[in-house]
Enzyme design. Structure first.
Site, PDB file in Angstrom:
ATOM      1  N   CYS A 153      -2.439  -2.396   7.703  1.00  0.00           N
ATOM      2  CA  CYS A 153      -2.357  -3.389   6.629  1.00  0.00           C
ATOM      3  C   CYS A 153      -1.070  -4.206   6.649  1.00  0.00           C
ATOM      4  CB  CYS A 153      -2.576  -2.713   5.276  1.00  0.00           C
ATOM      5  SG  CYS A 153      -4.322  -2.240   5.067  1.00  0.00           S
ATOM      6  N   LYS A 196      -6.835  -4.839  -3.242  1.00  0.00           N
ATOM      7  CA  LYS A 196      -7.600  -5.444  -2.147  1.00  0.00           C
ATOM      8  C   LYS A 196      -8.677  -4.489  -1.650  1.00  0.00           C
ATOM      9  CE  LYS A 196      -4.324  -3.979   1.387  1.00  0.00           C
ATOM     10  NZ  LYS A 196      -5.152  -2.884   1.927  1.00  0.00           N
ATOM     11  N   ASP A 207       0.793  -1.245   0.000  1.00  0.00           N
ATOM     12  CA  ASP A 207       0.000   0.000   0.000  1.00  0.00           C
ATOM     13  C   ASP A 207       0.822   1.289   0.000  1.00  0.00           C
ATOM     14  OD1 ASP A 207      -1.837  -2.001   0.227  1.00  0.00           O
ATOM     15  OD2 ASP A 207      -2.852  -1.228   1.995  1.00  0.00           O
TER      16      ASP A 207
HETATM   17  C1  VGL Z   1      -4.941   0.961   5.468  1.00  0.00           C
HETATM   18  C2  VGL Z   1      -6.372   2.123   6.828  1.00  0.00           C
HETATM   19  C3  VGL Z   1      -7.422   1.884   5.968  1.00  0.00           C
HETATM   20  C4  VGL Z   1      -3.550   0.464   5.203  1.00  0.00           C
HETATM   21  C5  VGL Z   1      -5.981   0.696   4.595  1.00  0.00           C
HETATM   22  O1  VGL Z   1      -3.218   0.210   4.034  1.00  0.00           O
HETATM   23  O2  VGL Z   1      -2.763   0.357   6.173  1.00  0.00           O
HETATM   24  N1  VGL Z   1      -5.153   1.673   6.579  1.00  0.00           N
HETATM   25  N2  VGL Z   1      -7.221   1.171   4.864  1.00  0.00           N
END
Ligand code: VGL
Ligand code: ZN
Length: 188
Positions: free
Chosen positions: A142, A103, A17
């Site tokens: 994540c 995802k 991410d």
């Molecule tokens: C994430 C908060 C909400 C992440 C994803 O990638 O860590 N954090 N969605």
């Protein structure tokens, strides 16, 4: 400079991410997020040179996703599909042949782990991958979920903590306890 990982063809480097919304100026910015990019790029190069697989996950939500606060969820609107905030950081040097994994793409479910609902575990197994080396954002959300899932799916799991950062630094201690309990190696 790279972290001294002995990459080989049975390894996958999983970059979690590294998207604009999780970096400074983004909708759900993590302090120190953008600063990780050069180190992650060096790691990608080292992994590739040794014949390891490079995988990059992205949080890829539909509009009005259930995790957004206006739908009663815990997060501000972030990583909406095909918006600039959902794009990978512009300086992230992802090779063309890196595997991209999206995802949390369903309206009615969230997915913190890159293995959740993506089929990534089976794919890596088919490719003969035995070890997963994880870096990226966010350490307490994540990355935490992804590292634990990788271990649960039977991969030797290594977290490169210097190449990760947390949304909530106060949560890091509890993450460390989870990693230790699961027998996950954390490289500081
Ligand atoms: C994430 C908060 C909400 C992440 C994803 O990638 O860590 N954090 N969605
Ligand atoms: Zn999200």
């Amino acid at each position: 400079m790279t972290i001294d990982v002995d990459y080989g063809p049975r390894d996958a480097l999983l970059v979690v991410d590294m998207q604009n919304d999780f970096c400074e100026g983004g909708a759900l910015a993590v302090d120190g997020g953008a600063a990780l990019v050069p180190g992650i790029n060096a790691e990608i190069e080292a992994a590739r040179a040794a014949g390891a697989l490079v995988v990059a996950s992205r949080d890829w939500h539909p509009v009005d996703h259930m995790s957004f606060s206006h739908r009663g969820g815990p997060w501000p609107v972030h990583c909406v599909q095909d918006t600039p905030g959902a794009a990978f950081h512009p300086d992230l040097a992802l090779p063309e042949d890196a595997i991209r994994v999206s995802k949390a793409t369903a309206f009615d479910a969230d997915a913190y782990s890159a293995f959740d609902g993506t089929g990534l575990g089976g794919y890596l197994q088919e490719k003969g991958i035995e070890r997963v080396i994880v870096c990226g954002l966010a350490l307490d959300v994540c990355v935490h979920a992804t590292v634990l899932a990788a271990s649960r799916e039977g991969f030797t799991t290594l977290l490169l903590e210097a190449l990760s950062a947390a949304v909530d630094p106060d949560a890091i201690e509890a993450c460390h306890r989870d990693f230790e309990q699961a027998g996950i190696e954390v490289r500081p």
